[in-house]
Write a protein that holds these residues in place. Structure first.
Motif, PDB file in Angstrom:
ATOM      1  N   LYS A  11       2.695   6.048  -2.733  1.00 51.28           N
ATOM      2  CA  LYS A  11       3.782   6.946  -3.157  1.00 51.28           C
ATOM      3  C   LYS A  11       3.766   7.190  -4.660  1.00 51.28           C
ATOM      4  O   LYS A  11       4.256   8.213  -5.128  1.00 51.28           O
ATOM      5  CB  LYS A  11       5.135   6.369  -2.730  1.00 51.28           C
ATOM      6  N   SER A  12       3.181   6.234  -5.404  1.00 54.81           N
ATOM      7  CA  SER A  12       3.109   6.423  -6.855  1.00 54.81           C
ATOM      8  C   SER A  12       1.874   7.228  -7.267  1.00 54.81           C
ATOM      9  O   SER A  12       1.666   7.486  -8.444  1.00 54.81           O
ATOM     10  CB  SER A  12       3.126   5.064  -7.568  1.00 54.81           C
ATOM     11  N   GLY A  13       1.032   7.612  -6.276  1.00 51.95           N
ATOM     12  CA  GLY A  13      -0.089   8.500  -6.570  1.00 51.95           C
ATOM     13  C   GLY A  13      -1.451   7.837  -6.671  1.00 51.95           C
ATOM     14  O   GLY A  13      -2.431   8.503  -6.967  1.00 51.95           O
ATOM     15  N   ASP A  14      -1.562   6.552  -6.428  1.00 48.16           N
ATOM     16  CA  ASP A  14      -2.853   5.844  -6.472  1.00 48.16           C
ATOM     17  C   ASP A  14      -3.754   6.376  -5.352  1.00 48.16           C
ATOM     18  O   ASP A  14      -3.447   6.230  -4.172  1.00 48.16           O
ATOM     19  CB  ASP A  14      -2.601   4.342  -6.318  1.00 48.16           C
TER      20      ASP A  14
ATOM     21  N   VAL B  51       0.838  -1.201   0.000  1.00 49.53           N
ATOM     22  CA  VAL B  51       0.000   0.000   0.000  1.00 49.53           C
ATOM     23  C   VAL B  51       0.877   1.257   0.000  1.00 49.53           C
ATOM     24  O   VAL B  51       0.601   2.218  -0.728  1.00 49.53           O
ATOM     25  CB  VAL B  51      -0.974  -0.006   1.205  1.00 49.53           C
ATOM     26  N   ALA B  52       1.935   1.263   0.799  1.00 46.39           N
ATOM     27  CA  ALA B  52       2.826   2.425   0.848  1.00 46.39           C
ATOM     28  C   ALA B  52       3.458   2.680  -0.524  1.00 46.39           C
ATOM     29  O   ALA B  52       3.524   3.829  -0.980  1.00 46.39           O
ATOM     30  CB  ALA B  52       3.910   2.218   1.902  1.00 46.39           C
TER      31      ALA B  52
ATOM     32  N   PHE C 106      -3.673   3.876   2.883  1.00 44.65           N
ATOM     33  CA  PHE C 106      -2.437   4.140   3.617  1.00 44.65           C
ATOM     34  C   PHE C 106      -2.720   4.979   4.864  1.00 44.65           C
ATOM     35  O   PHE C 106      -2.231   4.680   5.957  1.00 44.65           O
ATOM     36  CB  PHE C 106      -1.424   4.858   2.709  1.00 44.65           C
ATOM     37  N   LEU C 107      -3.531   6.014   4.720  1.00 42.88           N
ATOM     38  CA  LEU C 107      -3.863   6.864   5.862  1.00 42.88           C
ATOM     39  C   LEU C 107      -4.665   6.094   6.915  1.00 42.88           C
ATOM     40  O   LEU C 107      -4.438   6.252   8.116  1.00 42.88           O
ATOM     41  CB  LEU C 107      -4.630   8.112   5.389  1.00 42.88           C
ATOM     42  N   THR C 108      -5.549   5.232   6.471  1.00 39.66           N
ATOM     43  CA  THR C 108      -6.308   4.387   7.401  1.00 39.66           C
ATOM     44  C   THR C 108      -5.371   3.424   8.131  1.00 39.66           C
ATOM     45  O   THR C 108      -5.474   3.237   9.347  1.00 39.66           O
ATOM     46  CB  THR C 108      -7.393   3.595   6.646  1.00 39.66           C
ATOM     47  N   LEU C 109      -4.460   2.822   7.387  1.00 46.03           N
ATOM     48  CA  LEU C 109      -3.486   1.912   7.999  1.00 46.03           C
ATOM     49  C   LEU C 109      -2.623   2.643   9.025  1.00 46.03           C
ATOM     50  O   LEU C 109      -2.307   2.088  10.074  1.00 46.03           O
ATOM     51  CB  LEU C 109      -2.586   1.281   6.930  1.00 46.03           C
ATOM     52  N   GLN C 110      -2.243   3.875   8.707  1.00 43.34           N
ATOM     53  CA  GLN C 110      -1.422   4.648   9.643  1.00 43.34           C
ATOM     54  C   GLN C 110      -2.120   4.813  10.985  1.00 43.34           C
ATOM     55  O   GLN C 110      -1.511   4.633  12.036  1.00 43.34           O
ATOM     56  CB  GLN C 110      -1.127   6.036   9.066  1.00 43.34           C
TER      57      GLN C 110
END
Length: 133
Positions: free
Chosen positions: A88-91, A83-84, A98-102
């Motif tokens: 980072k590639s803009g998906d 996911v990271a 990613f923000l939810t995982l954080q």
């Protein structure tokens, strides 16, 4: 309690069987896997039947839950890495995930940190005044 701590509390032959069934729990991964005959010689049994019966027990089922918990942690790490990379590639979907995982990781890390604090408090031993020479 981790799977490794739990395995220390049960009958050693059952613990060996569990490690035989789930070889990724073995300490030394460089050794070849045991065959069923090798395992039976190690635990001094003629058949595997008592262990198959044990697999139906609540104790075994609880060990399975602890084992799966360790596997989830490994999977979580792999998913995070994918996911990271995609984020980072803009998906856009990956960025939201990613923000939810954080947020989840931060909550889980606080819980994990507390468990270490509890362990450290339990290890504090009162001084009994005994002096060893």
């Amino acid at each position: 309690m981790s799977i490794f701590e739990a395995l220390k509390t049960i009958d050693p032959k059952k613990a060996e069987y569990f490690k035989f069934k789930f070889p990724d729990l073995r300490y030394d991964q460089s050794k070849p896997l045991k065959t069923e005959d090798d395992f039976l010689r190690l635990v001094e049994r003629k058949t595997i039947n008592p262990f198959l019966k044990w697999e139906k027990s609540p104790e075994y089922k609880n060990l399975i839950q602890l084992y799966l918990d360790t596997k989830i942690a490994d999977d979580y790490k792999e998913i995070y890495q994918v996911v990271a990379k995609n984020a980072k590639s803009g998906d856009e979907k990956a960025i939201r995930l990613f923000l939810t995982l954080q947020v989840d990781i931060q909550k889980n890390s606080k819980t994990a940190a507390k468990s270490f604090e509890d362990d450290n408090e339990a290890e504090v031993v009162e001084d009994d005044g005994l002096v060893l020479d």
